[in-house]
Design an enzyme around this catalytic site. Structure first.
Site, PDB file in Angstrom:
ATOM      1  N   ALA A   3       0.852  -1.191   0.000  1.00 19.29           N
ATOM      2  CA  ALA A   3       0.000   0.000   0.000  1.00 19.29           C
ATOM      3  C   ALA A   3       0.889   1.242   0.000  1.00 19.29           C
ATOM      4  O   ALA A   3       1.868   1.312   0.745  1.00 19.29           O
ATOM      5  CB  ALA A   3      -0.892  -0.018   1.234  1.00 19.29           C
ATOM      6  N   CYS A  23      -1.150  -8.716   5.845  1.00 21.06           N
ATOM      7  CA  CYS A  23      -0.697  -7.385   6.241  1.00 21.06           C
ATOM      8  C   CYS A  23      -0.994  -7.133   7.721  1.00 21.06           C
ATOM      9  O   CYS A  23      -2.132  -7.291   8.154  1.00 21.06           O
ATOM     10  CB  CYS A  23      -1.397  -6.341   5.380  1.00 21.06           C
ATOM     11  N   GLY A  68       9.549 -12.419   1.849  1.00 25.29           N
ATOM     12  CA  GLY A  68      10.152 -11.924   3.089  1.00 25.29           C
ATOM     13  C   GLY A  68      11.661 -11.877   3.010  1.00 25.29           C
ATOM     14  O   GLY A  68      12.317 -12.912   2.860  1.00 25.29           O
TER      15      GLY A  68
HETATM   16  C1  LIG Z   1       4.925  -0.049   2.829  1.00 25.74           C
HETATM   17  C2  LIG Z   1       4.369  -1.442   2.822  1.00 25.74           C
HETATM   18  C3  LIG Z   1       3.045  -1.657   2.462  1.00 25.74           C
HETATM   19  C4  LIG Z   1       2.516  -2.950   2.451  1.00 25.74           C
HETATM   20  N1  LIG Z   1       1.224  -3.138   2.036  1.00 25.74           N
HETATM   21  C5  LIG Z   1       0.743  -4.400   1.899  1.00 25.74           C
HETATM   22  C6  LIG Z   1      -0.543  -4.616   1.330  1.00 25.74           C
HETATM   23  O1  LIG Z   1      -1.252  -3.684   0.939  1.00 25.74           O
HETATM   24  N2  LIG Z   1      -0.977  -5.901   1.229  1.00 25.74           N
HETATM   25  C7  LIG Z   1      -0.204  -6.973   1.661  1.00 25.74           C
HETATM   26  O2  LIG Z   1      -0.646  -8.119   1.547  1.00 25.74           O
HETATM   27  N3  LIG Z   1       1.018  -6.779   2.174  1.00 25.74           N
HETATM   28  C8  LIG Z   1       1.515  -5.545   2.287  1.00 25.74           C
HETATM   29  N4  LIG Z   1       2.784  -5.351   2.727  1.00 25.74           N
HETATM   30  C9  LIG Z   1       3.639  -6.527   3.001  1.00 25.74           C
HETATM   31  C10 LIG Z   1       4.470  -6.908   1.766  1.00 25.74           C
HETATM   32  O3  LIG Z   1       3.645  -7.343   0.706  1.00 25.74           O
HETATM   33  C11 LIG Z   1       5.475  -8.027   2.091  1.00 25.74           C
HETATM   34  O4  LIG Z   1       4.758  -9.152   2.521  1.00 25.74           O
HETATM   35  C12 LIG Z   1       6.476  -7.646   3.163  1.00 25.74           C
HETATM   36  O5  LIG Z   1       7.008  -6.352   2.934  1.00 25.74           O
HETATM   37  C13 LIG Z   1       7.628  -8.665   3.255  1.00 25.74           C
HETATM   38  O6  LIG Z   1       8.302  -8.762   2.029  1.00 25.74           O
HETATM   39  P1  LIG Z   1       9.714  -8.010   1.774  1.00 25.74           P
HETATM   40  O7  LIG Z   1      10.655  -8.430   2.861  1.00 25.74           O
HETATM   41  O8  LIG Z   1      10.156  -8.476   0.413  1.00 25.74           O
HETATM   42  O9  LIG Z   1       9.439  -6.548   1.831  1.00 25.74           O
HETATM   43  C14 LIG Z   1       3.332  -4.062   2.807  1.00 25.74           C
HETATM   44  C15 LIG Z   1       4.656  -3.837   3.162  1.00 25.74           C
HETATM   45  C16 LIG Z   1       5.189  -2.561   3.166  1.00 25.74           C
HETATM   46  C17 LIG Z   1       6.642  -2.358   3.550  1.00 25.74           C
END
Ligand SMILES: Cc1cc2nc3c(=O)[nH]c(=O)nc-3n(C[C@H](O)[C@H](O)[C@H](O)COP(=O)(O)O)c2cc1C
Length: 332
Positions: A18, A100, A201
């Protein structure tokens, strides 16, 4: 990786975020090698659908296939209605957010908070799957907390309800974003279900991507924060997985071109005022690994017009390219 009729190639997916994965960013990541990109979550509360923010989030014109939209909420009927509404507005895949931990989502007993109530999870999944004739996917965490890692049971419920692919973030809900993602639970989920599984992750480098693939045997990798300010990470990972070689790092000139193109798209999509504001966080991310990052942000964040923002961003990367940082205001 196949999700319903869609071949996701390469199986490297931009995670829904988001405030980040809007249409300009999704298009950019797809151009930079992502095989698929999920939209920011859209509310299942129909009263929100006419707000400017929702209309931006539901705009998919010109987006390459497959168009994936994430929905969030806690009421099966409302989520089913939201799925139908998004399919009517161009969604070719519907993703349900149970991953989330954001307060706004969880206060409404949605997002990863739902993982606590497996019966409700089943009702939501069944309602959404039967509401639309496009593939429905699910995004979860490994569980509610360390003592309630029920990701595996949720995955089986998902498969039984007709979910076509599952993304698993290797943290529990109570961890928020602290600690390290773990991949053992994701590996166990992959073993237990026949539907495609994406690991998510802390995948931040091509080497980490390979490590996670080896540890989990998953069908796809989902990348979130590491793509902020680095949308080319998808092609870096692809290249490494194919060849075992690390691509040469992008220079300031190439980053400048990508960044300025991104800014132009933000202004065109949101209009100048909102575009300039939204661009600020992206500018910070693009510059985060570069020299003079803090002073760059201080200067660029003061720009109020598109012309100024483009000029200052361009000058910064020109100076990085020529090695003349001392000649521009960032070095002050
Ligand atoms: C700023 C931000 C917004 C996020 N918004 C959502 C979202 O709208 N829906 C969702 O399922 N996960 C959301 N997440 C989680 C990410 O999709 C992801 O699962 C999480 O950041 C872990 O992955 P990464 O380590 O590659 O960042 C959000 C994460 C961040 C940092």
């Amino acid at each position: 990786m196949q999700i319903g009729p869609y071949a996701i190639n390469p199986p490297l997916i931009l995670a829904p975020m988001a405030g980040v994965t809007d249409k300009p960013f999704r298009l950019l990541c797809k151009r930079m090698g992502a095989g698929y990109a999920v939209s920011e979550m859209t509310s299942s509360d129909s009263r929100m659908w006419k707000t400017k923010k929702s209309l931006w989030r539901m705009d998919h014109e010109g987006e390459p296939e497959p168009v994936g939209v994430q929905i969030a909420g806690a009421d099966p009927t409302a989520l089913a209605e939201a799925a139908r509404h998004n399919v009517d507005h161009g969604a070719q895949l519907v993703d349900i957010n149970m991953g989330c931990p954001a307060k706004k989502v969880c206060n409404a007993w949605a997002g990863s908070a739902l993982l606590q109530d497996e019966a409700l999870v089943a009702r939501i999944l069944a309602a959404v799957v039967s509401a639309v004739d496009v593939p429905v996917t699910l995004k979860i965490r490994t569980g509610w907390n360390r003592d309630n890692k029920n990701g595996l049971r949720i995955a089986k419920i998902a498969e039984d309800c007709g979910i076509k692919a599952l993304a698993v973030h290797g943290r529990t809900r109570d961890m928020q974003y602290t600690g390290d993602a773990e991949y053992e639970t994701i590996a166990a989920i992959k073993q237990a279900v026949r539907i495609p599984v994406m690991a998510n992750g802390d995948i931040t480098t091509p080497q980490k991507a390979l490590e996670v693939l080896k540890l989990t045997g998953v069908d796809g990798l989902m990348i979130g924060r590491a793509a902020q300010g680095r949308p080319w990470i998808f092609r870096e990972i692809s290249h490494f997985l194919k060849t075992g070689q690390i691509m040469p790092a992008l220079g300031p000139r190439e980053i400048r071109e990508i960044l300025l193109g991104h800014l132009e798209h933000l202004y065109a999509f949101y209009g100048e005022q909102a575009g300039v504001r939204i661009a600020r966080k992206h500018l910070g991310w693009y510059a985060k690994d570069c020299a003079m990052n803090v002073s760059f942000r201080n200067v660029v964040n003061r720009a109020e017009t598109a012309v100024d923002q483009m000029r200052l961003a361009g000058e910064y990367f020109d100076a990085l390219q020529s090695g003349a940082m001392a000649d521009i205001p960032f070095a002050a």
